[in-house]
Every structure is written in structure tokens, then in C-alpha cells.
Design a protein around this motif. Structure first.
Motif, PDB file in Angstrom:
ATOM      1  N   PHE A   1       0.813  -1.217   0.000  1.00  0.00           N
ATOM      2  CA  PHE A   1       0.000   0.000   0.000  1.00  0.00           C
ATOM      3  C   PHE A   1       0.844   1.264   0.000  1.00  0.00           C
ATOM      4  N   ALA A   2       0.215   2.314  -0.506  1.00  0.00           N
ATOM      5  CA  ALA A   2       0.701   3.685  -0.377  1.00  0.00           C
ATOM      6  C   ALA A   2      -0.538   4.561  -0.382  1.00  0.00           C
ATOM      7  N   TRP A   3      -0.605   5.528   0.540  1.00  0.00           N
ATOM      8  CA  TRP A   3      -1.794   6.371   0.595  1.00  0.00           C
ATOM      9  C   TRP A   3      -1.486   7.761   1.117  1.00  0.00           C
ATOM     10  N   CYS A   4      -2.428   8.649   0.858  1.00  0.00           N
ATOM     11  CA  CYS A   4      -2.482   9.966   1.490  1.00  0.00           C
ATOM     12  C   CYS A   4      -3.879  10.111   2.075  1.00  0.00           C
ATOM     13  N   LEU A   5      -3.953  10.325   3.376  1.00  0.00           N
ATOM     14  CA  LEU A   5      -5.224  10.467   4.077  1.00  0.00           C
ATOM     15  C   LEU A   5      -5.284  11.870   4.677  1.00  0.00           C
ATOM     16  N   LEU A   6      -6.294  12.628   4.304  1.00  0.00           N
ATOM     17  CA  LEU A   6      -6.484  13.973   4.832  1.00  0.00           C
ATOM     18  C   LEU A   6      -7.359  13.926   6.070  1.00  0.00           C
ATOM     19  N   ASP A   7      -6.808  14.397   7.184  1.00  0.00           N
ATOM     20  CA  ASP A   7      -7.541  14.483   8.450  1.00  0.00           C
ATOM     21  C   ASP A   7      -8.057  15.914   8.585  1.00  0.00           C
ATOM     22  N   THR A   8      -9.346  16.103   8.353  1.00  0.00           N
ATOM     23  CA  THR A   8      -9.906  17.455   8.358  1.00  0.00           C
ATOM     24  C   THR A   8     -10.091  18.010   9.760  1.00  0.00           C
ATOM     25  N   GLN A   9     -10.127  17.151  10.758  1.00  0.00           N
ATOM     26  CA  GLN A   9     -10.251  17.646  12.124  1.00  0.00           C
ATOM     27  C   GLN A   9      -8.946  18.271  12.594  1.00  0.00           C
ATOM     28  N   ARG A  10      -7.831  17.615  12.258  1.00  0.00           N
ATOM     29  CA  ARG A  10      -6.513  18.101  12.681  1.00  0.00           C
ATOM     30  C   ARG A  10      -5.856  18.984  11.615  1.00  0.00           C
ATOM     31  N   SER A  11      -6.458  19.043  10.435  1.00  0.00           N
ATOM     32  CA  SER A  11      -5.893  19.797   9.320  1.00  0.00           C
ATOM     33  C   SER A  11      -4.493  19.276   8.970  1.00  0.00           C
ATOM     34  N   THR A  12      -4.401  17.930   8.836  1.00  0.00           N
ATOM     35  CA  THR A  12      -3.136  17.270   8.516  1.00  0.00           C
ATOM     36  C   THR A  12      -3.328  16.285   7.371  1.00  0.00           C
ATOM     37  N   ALA A  13      -2.211  15.868   6.810  1.00  0.00           N
ATOM     38  CA  ALA A  13      -2.193  14.797   5.810  1.00  0.00           C
ATOM     39  C   ALA A  13      -1.281  13.689   6.321  1.00  0.00           C
ATOM     40  N   TRP A  14      -1.735  12.444   6.159  1.00  0.00           N
ATOM     41  CA  TRP A  14      -0.964  11.290   6.628  1.00  0.00           C
ATOM     42  C   TRP A  14      -0.603  10.427   5.424  1.00  0.00           C
ATOM     43  N   PHE A  15       0.706  10.328   5.171  1.00  0.00           N
ATOM     44  CA  PHE A  15       1.220   9.505   4.084  1.00  0.00           C
ATOM     45  C   PHE A  15       1.798   8.226   4.675  1.00  0.00           C
ATOM     46  N   CYS A  16       1.584   7.116   3.978  1.00  0.00           N
ATOM     47  CA  CYS A  16       2.087   5.853   4.497  1.00  0.00           C
ATOM     48  C   CYS A  16       2.477   4.930   3.349  1.00  0.00           C
ATOM     49  N   ARG A  17       3.539   4.138   3.576  1.00  0.00           N
ATOM     50  CA  ARG A  17       4.009   3.170   2.582  1.00  0.00           C
ATOM     51  C   ARG A  17       4.198   1.813   3.245  1.00  0.00           C
ATOM     52  N   ASP A  18       3.943   0.739   2.506  1.00  0.00           N
ATOM     53  CA  ASP A  18       3.944  -0.605   3.091  1.00  0.00           C
ATOM     54  C   ASP A  18       5.314  -1.034   3.600  1.00  0.00           C
ATOM     55  N   HIS A  19       5.310  -2.153   4.324  1.00  0.00           N
ATOM     56  CA  HIS A  19       6.475  -2.628   5.068  1.00  0.00           C
ATOM     57  C   HIS A  19       7.716  -2.823   4.192  1.00  0.00           C
ATOM     58  N   LEU A  20       7.553  -3.455   3.036  1.00  0.00           N
ATOM     59  CA  LEU A  20       8.697  -3.787   2.169  1.00  0.00           C
ATOM     60  C   LEU A  20       8.908  -2.789   1.038  1.00  0.00           C
ATOM     61  N   GLY A  21       7.996  -1.830   0.874  1.00  0.00           N
ATOM     62  CA  GLY A  21       8.128  -0.888  -0.226  1.00  0.00           C
ATOM     63  C   GLY A  21       7.671  -1.460  -1.554  1.00  0.00           C
ATOM     64  N   ILE A  22       6.640  -2.307  -1.507  1.00  0.00           N
ATOM     65  CA  ILE A  22       6.124  -2.913  -2.738  1.00  0.00           C
ATOM     66  C   ILE A  22       5.461  -1.854  -3.614  1.00  0.00           C
ATOM     67  N   LYS A  23       4.743  -0.943  -2.974  1.00  0.00           N
ATOM     68  CA  LYS A  23       4.072   0.140  -3.702  1.00  0.00           C
ATOM     69  C   LYS A  23       4.856   1.448  -3.512  1.00  0.00           C
ATOM     70  N   PRO A  24       5.095   2.180  -4.577  1.00  0.00           N
ATOM     71  CA  PRO A  24       5.912   3.400  -4.484  1.00  0.00           C
ATOM     72  C   PRO A  24       5.101   4.615  -4.049  1.00  0.00           C
ATOM     73  N   LEU A  25       5.793   5.586  -3.473  1.00  0.00           N
ATOM     74  CA  LEU A  25       5.185   6.880  -3.158  1.00  0.00           C
ATOM     75  C   LEU A  25       6.269   7.947  -3.249  1.00  0.00           C
ATOM     76  N   TYR A  26       6.209   8.739  -4.328  1.00  0.00           N
ATOM     77  CA  TYR A  26       7.187   9.794  -4.584  1.00  0.00           C
ATOM     78  C   TYR A  26       6.687  11.120  -4.000  1.00  0.00           C
ATOM     79  N   LEU A  27       7.626  11.891  -3.464  1.00  0.00           N
ATOM     80  CA  LEU A  27       7.320  13.186  -2.865  1.00  0.00           C
ATOM     81  C   LEU A  27       8.234  14.254  -3.457  1.00  0.00           C
ATOM     82  N   PHE A  28       7.701  15.464  -3.600  1.00  0.00           N
ATOM     83  CA  PHE A  28       8.511  16.582  -4.103  1.00  0.00           C
ATOM     84  C   PHE A  28       8.021  17.885  -3.489  1.00  0.00           C
ATOM     85  N   ARG A  29       8.975  18.731  -3.074  1.00  0.00           N
ATOM     86  CA  ARG A  29       8.647  20.037  -2.500  1.00  0.00           C
ATOM     87  C   ARG A  29       9.064  21.132  -3.480  1.00  0.00           C
ATOM     88  N   PRO A  30       8.095  21.803  -4.107  1.00  0.00           N
ATOM     89  CA  PRO A  30       8.426  22.867  -5.071  1.00  0.00           C
ATOM     90  C   PRO A  30       9.142  24.029  -4.398  1.00  0.00           C
TER      91      PRO A  30
END
Length: 649
Positions: A134-163
Motif C-alpha cells: 500500500f501507499a496512501w495519502c489520508l487527509l484528516d480534516t479535524q486536525r488539518s493534517t495529511a498522513w502519508f504511508c508506505r507498506d512494510h517492504l516498499g512494494i508500492k511506491p510513493l514519490y514526494l517533491f517540494r516545489p
């Protein structure tokens, strides 16, 4: 299985313009459905978050499983949380009753909703309850946060970039980030990622070939605010190899170890057979896929389709063995035989499918294409068996190299001179043997040298050494440090297993399996990398994994006597393409042009004449030049032209 992308903290007009381009760039990952959601910051302090999703429907094919997906808070006036998710949670059905009793009943039969509700019930610790990729982005509207997560072995990719202007972009594929546009993601080449590609044939480490784009690490989560600024990073899982000092306390008896592995493997296979679409299994002539097929018939019967890819040159074809395995197990079998011309006709498509430069993965592209043509949407793969159970030649070669180096310490002072001499007069095996004298006598250096594509002197003839790279192995210093720390105190078999899992498998095999299978809208599952199975295999002493003389005896015994003996009584063979013959034949003009294009090589920061010189030596049949080196440069040239990659001016 899907494609996910999105933006946080990016000016609304810029984000809304980029979102459709990003969706288009990853549409191949999800041909069944798609969506874009703009979610306002509940506190009104930041630009809206943008979530993008393309869906390959596997479980719960209804529109109720559409993403981006919101949950439904008990207080209907409160804003919902939102998620975009790529992957499969195999144990999601087990949570339905627990979540209902916690006040979060599920409305759908899909795993995406379970992630949302599990987060409501247990917070970020919920990830530790999940089995899957798995890889996901979950928006928590109560806390005004985003939670990103990637699986144990890195089977699914999740790339990040800060402009440069602030914010955070994320995506399942690098090309999706580039599709956002050069104003957001400039296509600048990452010099030390380029160095690792030249050294190992793939980009190693957390960074990508594009400057500033990095991968969230396996077994890691990241929490940000609505502007994309990091709030918390957490590593929730690591491969738990057992140091030698603790083996006496944790080492299982051989029969107990194989019993536990067998039980866990059967559970993993049974969970991963869940699908509402046609599912099958990649079947080669090897142990790992035959082991999965054997277990699958035990837990689900013989109503399973197996697919094998054949080749018109007998030395590369294993379909007869695969068919014999299928016949012995009583399962359906289909083979697709490819000619060299078939592959050459689609080689440009395969090159275009690559999300980062890699010299491997083309076999996955064609096997996945064959599976899709056979009507499958999901296929099980035996990836992980060699790494966990000692199947590669590296498990014998690395200890042998260490022993040889220790016995020839007298040669170390002349090692550098010998390396230079042999690299100019001998063939590639001699050049690598000579390089051993120059290297530090350590397991990680001997391991990396074994897989090395261009040796240090060869790399320096083409490209300057980046400050962040190890001058010998060519990989980022941070990754080398990580490998040293992970392997410290292990027996040599488990050290090699650690290296294989954390370098070659993570940075090449898993990445290629995801990208080249999803190019055809095919989901590949890897039961041998169920994290519980990895935990058990990692805790077993290396002595139990050595040949007896059967290869991978621990896996063989864990599967049992139904595994056809023909898969382990024959020599191990890998599936490879005859690149040398092709590069000297039908690919010759294409390769010559690519390696002679000085504008491309100047743009990447190369000595522009070096690739053309290498090609001339290859044409002259210089034994020091390998076909895979030529292929690597051809792939790099194609990738850089396609994506407009250039060095920082």
C-alpha cells in the motif's frame, strides 16, 4: 491497485491546472475509474488540497469504491476525512466487525473504506494492523493534517517533491510529478542518482533520477500540515534480522522453523487469492513460482490459471518445465511464445513505460502483457524467494570473495595498479577480480561489486563523481551507511539476504515489477513478501538456508512434498534477453545514434564523447565492454530525451 497523486500547499490556480495533466500521466494505472477532489483547508489558512486517483478495480467493482473516498463522521455537520490509496489490504474483511463495534460500520466491500475507519478508530497505529501492499495519502480534516504511508517492504511506491515556492506534491510514479509542469517540478537530473544507475543498473537510494524527488521509505509514515510541511515522521517497521549474538535465544529448531514458515506462507497465499476479477499466477521453471502454485492448489483448489512466457531461442525458454509443473499440480496453463522480433517491435513501448532508468524489468513488461492478453487482471509472482531463502549465486559468491581477499592480503598494496592494468588488458571478469584487490574487504562492498555495471574507473571516464556518492560502489553514502547498520552482527548468509532485500530487490525488482505490470493495468502480488513471512525468515539462522545440496531447502521443506521435484533438480536459469545479438543486429543503428548524440550527454553532465567511444569498442568486440553497459546508456538516452532531463546549469 491504482494510481494516486496530489498536491498540498500549492496555489489553487496552479494546482487546478496541473491536476488534469497528472491524472492523464497515470491513467494507465487505473483504466476503470478516475477522480479529482479539491478539499478546502478546514482552518482556512492554506490553499485547498488536491487529491487525484485512477482505479484498477480488483475488489468491490461497484461505484461505491470510487476514489478519492470520504468517510462519514457521526456528526453529519463535520467535514469528512479523505483518502487516495494504491494497493491491496489483504486482511481488510477481518476488520469489519471490529470497526462496526467501534462505531465505524463499513458501507462497502472494499479495503479503502477500512483504512479510513481504522484511522478513526486507532489513529496512525492502525497501519500496524494491516497486511498488504500500500501507499496512501489520508487527509484528516479535524486536525488539518495529511498522513502519508508506505507498506512494510516498499512494494508500492510513493514519490514526494517540494516545489521551490512551497507545498508538497506526491504520486505513484515519477512521470506523474513531471506532468505537473516544469514550473512545479523542474526536470533536472540528480547527479548521485545518475551515478548509482551507472554503478548498479538502477537508481539506488531514497532519491530519484529527478533532482528533489524522493521516495517515502518502506515501513515509514509521514504526517504534514495542510501546507505540506512535515510534522512527524515515523518508522513503524524494519526487517528484524537476528544478530549472531542473539541467535542462541531466538534460533528455532530446523523442523519448527519450516513448520512455522509453511503455515505463514499458506495464510499469505490464501489472503492474496482474494479478488473479484480474473486472477492467476506467473509460472516459470523455478522454485519460487512453483512453490506458490503448489500452496495455492492446497488452499484454493486447482481452479487457478498459470501463465508462462516462452522464447523462440531454446536456451532462454522454460515453458516446457512450467507446463510440466502445471500438469503435475492439475492447474490450468497458458504460455505465450515471443520471438525476438516481437520484443523488438515493442521495445520502444517498453522503454517508454520505464518510470526511472533501469536495465532490468523488460521481462516483466512482456510477461505482464502476456498475462493481460490471457484475460488476467491480477497475477501472483514468486518475487522475494531468492532474497529470503538464499537462491542467488551471491549467497555463495560473497563469502567466497571475502575468503579469497583475506587469504591474499599481501596483494592489497598492488591492488590499484593491478586493477588499472587488468581493466585495460583483460575482459570484464578479470576487471572485476582486480577491483576486489582495491576494495575494502567488507561483505557490503563485495556484494555491490558483484552486481556492478560500470566500475569506478569506467564511470569516471564518463561522469564526475558526485560528493554524495561512495567512490567505490557508486551508491549514495546514506544508503551504504544504512546497509552497514542493518547487516551489522549478522551471519554472512543473512548479511547477503539483507543486502538483496534492501538494495537489489527494493530499488530494482520491486520498482520494475510495479511500473512494468501497471503499464498494462495488471496487478502483481508477491505473497513471499508478506511482512510476517519476512519476519520469520529473517529470524532464522543462515545455516538453515544453505543448500543441503538442494537449493533453498528451507522453502522446499516449508512447502512440502507436493512441490514437483523437477523444479529443484534442474540447474537454475534466469530469464534473459539476447541483448548482445540484438545490439549488434537489429538495434545497431538505434544504439549507435543514441550513444553518439553529444547534445544528450552534455545535457546530462557527461563527457560527451565517452558513450560514442564505448560504442566503438563494443563494435570492435572489446571483451571489456558488456552489452548491458551499452543497453544502460541507450535506456538513459531514451529516458532523458523523453522527459527533457538536464543537469542544473
Amino acid at each position: 491497485m491504482c494510481g494516486i497523486a496530489g498536491m498540498l500547499g500549492v496555489a489553487e490556480e496552479l494546482a487546478k491546472a496541473a491536476a488534469p495533466r497528472m491524472l492523464t500521466a497515470m491513467r494507465h494505472r487505473g483504466p476503470d475509474d478516475e477522480g479529482i477532489e479539491v478539499v478546502a483547508d478546514p482552518q482556512g489558512r492554506a490553499p485547498p488540497a488536491v487529491l487525484i486517483h485512477t482505479r484498477l478495480a480488483i475488489v468491490d467493482l461497484s461505484s461505491a469504491a470510487h476514489q478519492p473516498m470520504p468517510d462519514k463522521p457521526p456528526d453529519e455537520t463535520a467535514p469528512p476525512n479523505w483518502i487516495v490509496f494504491n494497493g491491496e489490504i489483504y486482511n481488510f474483511l477481518a476488520f469489519h466487525d471490529k470497526l462496526a463495534s467501534a462505531g465505524w460500520p463499513c458501507r462497502t466491500r472494499c479495503d479503502t473504506e477500512v483504512i479510513l475507519h481504522a484511522y478513526r478508530a486507532w489513529g496512525e497505529s492502525s497501519v500496524e494492523k494491516l497486511h498488504g501492499m500500500f501507499a496512501w495519502c489520508l487527509l484528516d480534516t479535524q486536525r488539518s493534517t495529511a498522513w502519508f504511508c508506505r507498506d512494510h517492504l516498499g512494494i508500492k511506491p510513493l514519490y514526494l517533491f517540494r516545489p521551490r515556492g512551497g507545498g508538497l506534491l506526491f504520486a505513484s510514479e515519477l512521470r506523474t510529478l513531471l506532468a505537473a509542469g516544469a514550473d512545479l517540478v523542474p526536470p533536472l537530473v540528480n547527479a548521485f542518482a545518475l551515478e548509482s544507475f551507472l554503478a548498479q543498473g538502477a537508481v539506488y537510494g531514497a532519491e530519484s533520477i529527478v533532482q528533489g524527488v524522493h521516495l517515502l521509505a518502506p515501513g515509514q509514515s509521514l504526517t504534514t500540515d495542510w501546507l505540506g510541511r512535515a510534522v512527524k515522521e515515523r518508522t513503524y517497521w524494519r526487517i528484524p534480522f537476528t544478530p549472531l549474538a542473539q541467535e542462541g535465544a531466538r534460533d528455532l529448531a530446523r523442523d519448527q522453523a519450516e513448520h512455522q514458515l509453511g503455515a505463514t506462507l499458506r495464510q499469505a497465499v490464501q489472503m492474496q487469492l482474494l479478488a473479484d476479477v480474473p486472477l492467476g499466477l506467473f509460472l516459470s521453471g523455478g522454485i519460487d513460482s512453483a512453490a506458490l502454485a503448489t500452496v495455492a492448489t492446497e488452499v484454493a483448489g486447482t481452479d487457478i490459471q498459470t501463465v508462462s512466457i516462452g522464447f523462440d531461442q531454446p536456451q532462454f525458454d522454460e515453458t516446457q518445465t512450467a507446463e510440466a509443473v502445471a500438469t503435475a499440480l492439475g492447474v490450468g496453463f497458458r504460455s505465450v511464445r515471443l520471438t525476438g522480433q516481437d520484443i523488438l517491435d515493442h521495445l520502444t513501448d517498453a522503454l517508454t513505460a520505464a518510470d526511472q532508468p533501469t536495465v532490468d524489468g523488460f521481462n516483466v513488461y512482456f510477461v505482464a502483457q502476456a498475462a493481460r492478453r490471457a484475460g488476467l487482471t491480477v497475477a501472483l509472482s514468486g518475487l522475494g524467494g531468492d532474497e529470503l531463502f538464499g537462491g542467488y549465486a551471491s549467497f555463495a559468491d560473497v563469502p567466497r570473495a571475502l575468503l579469497w581477499r583475506r587469504r591474499t592480503r599481501w596483494a592489497r598494496p598492488i591492488g590499484r595498479t593491478f586493477a588499472r592494468l587488468m581493466s585495460t588488458t583483460g575482459g570484464r571478469p578479470w576487471a572485476k577480480a582486480a577491483e576486489m584487490f582495491r576494495r575494502q574487504c567488507s561483505p557490503v562492498q563485495m556484494y555491490l561489486l558483484r552486481r556492478e555495471l560500470f566500475l569506478p574507473l569506467e564511470r569516471r571516464a564518463m561522469h564526475p563523481l558526485p560528493a554524495e556518492s561512495d567512490p567505490d560502489a557508486g551508491i549514495p553514502q546514506a544508503l551504504l551507511t544504512e546497509l552497514l547498520e542493518q547487516s551489522r552482527g549478522l551471519d554472512v548468509v543473512n548479511q547477503v539476504s539483507c543486502f538483496e532485500l534492501s538494495s537489489y530487490m527494493r530499488h530494482m525488482l520491486l520498482r520494475d515489477a510495479d511500473i512494468f505490470s501497471m503499464a498494462h493495468g495488471l496487478e502483481v502480488r508477491v505473497p513471499l513478501l508478506d511482512h510476517r513471512l519476512v519476519e520469520e525468515a529473517a529470524s532464522i539462522a543462515g545455516a538453515h538456508k544453505r543448500p543441503d545440496p538442494r537449493p533453498k531447502p528451507l522453502l522446499l521443506d516449508a512447502v512440502g512434498k507436493r512441490l514437483p521435484a523437477l523444479v529443484y533438480t534442474r540447474p537454475k536459469r534466469g530469464f534473459t534477453f539476447p541483448w548482445e545479438a540484438w545490439l549488434r543486429g537489429p538495434l545497431r543503428s538505434y544504439a549507435k545514434k543514441a550513444l553518439s548524440d553529444t547534445d544528450v550527454w552534455l545535457g546530462l553532465g557527461f563527457n560527451p564523447a565517452a558513450p560514442a567511444r564505448l560504442w566503438k569498442r563494443f563494435e570492435a568486440r572489446d571483451r571489456r565492454v558488456a552489452a548491458l553497459q551499452i543497453l544502460a546508456l541507450l535506456i538513459l538516452a531514451h529516458y532523458s530525451v523523453r522527459h527533457g532531463l538536464r543537469k542544473i546549469l
